[in-house]
Structures are given as structure tokens and as C-alpha cells.
Design a protein around this motif. Structure first.
Motif, mmCIF file in Angstrom:
data_model
loop_
_atom_site.group_PDB
_atom_site.id
_atom_site.type_symbol
_atom_site.label_atom_id
_atom_site.label_comp_id
_atom_site.label_asym_id
_atom_site.label_seq_id
_atom_site.Cartn_x
_atom_site.Cartn_y
_atom_site.Cartn_z
ATOM 1 N N PRO A 58 59.137 -2.326 42.498
ATOM 2 C CA PRO A 58 57.744 -2.452 42.938
ATOM 3 C C PRO A 58 57.022 -3.595 42.229
ATOM 4 O O PRO A 58 56.083 -4.173 42.761
ATOM 5 N N ASP A 59 57.470 -3.921 41.017
ATOM 6 C CA ASP A 59 56.887 -5.037 40.282
ATOM 7 C C ASP A 59 57.827 -5.495 39.171
ATOM 8 O O ASP A 59 58.763 -4.784 38.797
ATOM 9 N N ILE A 60 57.578 -6.700 38.697
ATOM 10 C CA ILE A 60 58.270 -7.241 37.529
ATOM 11 C C ILE A 60 57.248 -7.268 36.410
ATOM 12 O O ILE A 60 56.295 -8.045 36.444
ATOM 13 N N ASP A 61 57.410 -6.405 35.423
ATOM 14 C CA ASP A 61 56.416 -6.240 34.365
ATOM 15 C C ASP A 61 56.605 -7.266 33.259
ATOM 16 O O ASP A 61 57.515 -7.151 32.436
ATOM 17 N N VAL A 62 55.712 -8.254 33.239
ATOM 18 C CA VAL A 62 55.669 -9.236 32.156
ATOM 19 C C VAL A 62 54.526 -8.840 31.234
ATOM 20 O O VAL A 62 53.380 -8.719 31.669
ATOM 21 N N ILE A 63 54.844 -8.605 29.971
ATOM 22 C CA ILE A 63 53.801 -8.265 29.016
ATOM 23 C C ILE A 63 53.739 -9.332 27.925
ATOM 24 O O ILE A 63 54.706 -10.069 27.692
ATOM 25 N N TYR A 64 52.584 -9.412 27.294
ATOM 26 C CA TYR A 64 52.411 -10.313 26.151
ATOM 27 C C TYR A 64 51.341 -9.724 25.248
ATOM 28 O O TYR A 64 50.719 -8.702 25.577
ATOM 29 N N PHE A 65 51.132 -10.345 24.099
ATOM 30 C CA PHE A 65 50.148 -9.805 23.154
ATOM 31 C C PHE A 65 49.271 -10.931 22.641
ATOM 32 O O PHE A 65 49.716 -11.786 21.890
ATOM 33 N N ASP A 66 48.014 -10.915 23.089
ATOM 34 C CA ASP A 66 47.055 -11.943 22.677
ATOM 35 C C ASP A 66 45.683 -11.318 22.455
ATOM 36 O O ASP A 66 44.885 -11.198 23.389
ATOM 37 N N VAL A 89 58.332 -12.802 44.343
ATOM 38 C CA VAL A 89 58.591 -11.861 43.245
ATOM 39 C C VAL A 89 57.303 -11.083 42.954
ATOM 40 O O VAL A 89 56.236 -11.684 42.822
ATOM 41 N N PRO A 90 57.373 -9.755 42.848
ATOM 42 C CA PRO A 90 56.163 -8.957 42.596
ATOM 43 C C PRO A 90 55.736 -8.982 41.125
ATOM 44 O O PRO A 90 55.854 -7.995 40.400
ATOM 45 N N TRP A 91 55.259 -10.126 40.683
ATOM 46 C CA TRP A 91 54.883 -10.288 39.281
ATOM 47 C C TRP A 91 53.699 -9.402 38.906
ATOM 48 O O TRP A 91 52.731 -9.283 39.653
ATOM 49 N N SER A 92 53.771 -8.810 37.735
ATOM 50 C CA SER A 92 52.656 -8.062 37.155
ATOM 51 C C SER A 92 52.560 -8.460 35.692
ATOM 52 O O SER A 92 53.515 -8.271 34.930
ATOM 53 N N VAL A 93 51.429 -9.045 35.307
ATOM 54 C CA VAL A 93 51.262 -9.543 33.942
ATOM 55 C C VAL A 93 50.177 -8.736 33.238
ATOM 56 O O VAL A 93 49.082 -8.558 33.774
ATOM 57 N N LYS A 94 50.490 -8.256 32.043
ATOM 58 C CA LYS A 94 49.533 -7.455 31.286
ATOM 59 C C LYS A 94 49.519 -7.882 29.822
ATOM 60 O O LYS A 94 50.573 -8.065 29.204
ATOM 61 N N ASN A 95 48.315 -8.018 29.283
ATOM 62 C CA ASN A 95 48.127 -8.301 27.863
ATOM 63 C C ASN A 95 48.031 -6.973 27.123
ATOM 64 O O ASN A 95 47.064 -6.234 27.279
#
Length: 198
Positions: A58-66, A89-95
Motif C-alpha cells: 500500500p505504501d513504501i515507508d521512508v522515515i527520517y529524523f529531523d 511507487v506509493p511513497w510515504s515520507v514521515k519525519n
């Protein structure tokens, strides 16, 4: 046969599509970035179930920390950049420096800390490429549950009734056993293995 963390790394390295996704995410050079959760879990479970086709994500979970820029709009900008770099691509980006607020959890200290507090041990896993494009796997609770097709809550989610309710709700909503019928489900957490391996 998958029996270890090294096997998972080799599995991902041998998957051209997964490596393309990782190389695309790396282009953004996000601080403390990882691709996590279903991206890895589904690949392992597909392999263990001997599926010949990839289970759609359902999504590609990209995480980062800022912690210096926690406006959700910035995440959407990154998602648009990824969509331009790799369409379809079902990108999902979360900080993860802001995600604790959604459920009023204590602040996370890093992306791996956030991963350790995902609901399920089998989901609490991340992967990324280092400066030399070596694959790095973060598995704060080890990979045993993932490899043994065992769903159970992380210590963080088994520590309160409210969090266990979230875990149970996810089990019902996701219904992973419909896709991967060899999964077993538990409502308690027993062991803890901290791992970050090159």
C-alpha cells in the motif's frame, strides 16, 4: 531458506526493484533515513510462503529524523520529489521527530528508536544504504519473529492497554493472515534482541 539477518540482507540485495527503491530514497540525503516496515516484512513473508509474485504494497515507508523542521508540509515536498525520481511507487515520507504526537507518545530520539516502538516486532525493521552503498539493516527486536512468521506486539505496545488496543485494531484492519496464511499471532511480548548490523 531464511534463517538470519544476513539472509535478509542478501535477499534484498538480490532484488533489483528493492535496490532501485533504496537508491532512489538515498538521493534525498535525509537525516537518519530508513525504509521500513512492510517493504521488508512483505518481501520476507512472500519468500517464506514461496510466492512467485510480489505482494503489492500500500505504501513504501521512508522515515527520517529531523527535529529542526517538523512541519508535515516538508514531508509532502519530499514525497513529490521521490515521485518525480521514481514514478508509480506509493511513497510515504514521515519525519519521526514529529510522529510521536499523533498518539501522544513520548518523543523519539532517533529513527531507530521510533522503529523500536512500531506496533509489531515483525514490522519493527528498517533498511538503508550507507555512504558506500552497503545495505544496513536495523532490527531493534531482532529478526526471529519476522523469520518465524510470528506477529506479536513490541514491548512499547504491550506496556499499556491503550497501545495493545491499537495493536489489536491493526491486526483486524490489516488482516495479514489472509495474504500470508502461515502467520501466527500473539498478544504478548517475551524477548528483546537489539540489532543494527552492516
Amino acid at each position: 531458506m531464511l534463517t538470519s539477518q544476513d539472509d535478509i540482507i542478501e535477499l534484498i540485495e538480490a532484488d533489483e526493484w528493492m535496490m532501485q527503491i533504496l537508491h532512489t530514497a538515498k538521493i534525498l540525503a535525509l537525516p537518519d533515513w530508513w525504509i521500513c516496515a512492510g517493504f521488508i516484512r512483505a518481501k520476507v513473508w512472500d519468500t517464506l510462503h514461496q510466492f512467485t509474485k510480489r505482494t503489492p504494497l500500500p505504501d513504501i515507508d521512508v522515515i527520517y529524523f529531523d527535529p529542526t523542521a517538523t512541519d508535515e508540509r516538508q514531508e509532502k515536498i519530499y514525497e513529490k520529489q521521490l515521485h518525480k525520481l521514481h514514478k508509480g511507487v506509493p511513497w510515504s515520507v514521515k519525519n519521526e521527530a514529529r510522529m510521536h504526537r499523533l498518539h501522544q507518545f513520548p518523543p523519539y530520539t532517533s529513527s531507530v528508536d521510533a522503529i523500536s516502538k512500531f506496533p509489531e516486532t515483525a514490522t519493527a525493521i528498517g533498511v538503508k544504504l550507507d555512504a558506500e552503498n552497503n545495505l544496513i539493516l536495523a532490527a531493534p527486536h531482532g529478526v526471529t519473529d519476522l523469520l518465524q512468521l510470528h506477529l506479536k506486539p513490541t514491548p512499547f505496545f504491550s506496556s499499556t492497554t491503550e497501545r495493545l488496543d491499537i495493536y489489536r485494531s491493526r491486526l483486524s484492519k490489516k488482516n495479514w493472515q489472509l495474504t500470508w496464511n502461515n502467520i501466527t499471532v500473539s498478544l504478548i511480548f517475551k524477548t528483546l534482541h537489539a540489532t543494527v548490523k552492516n
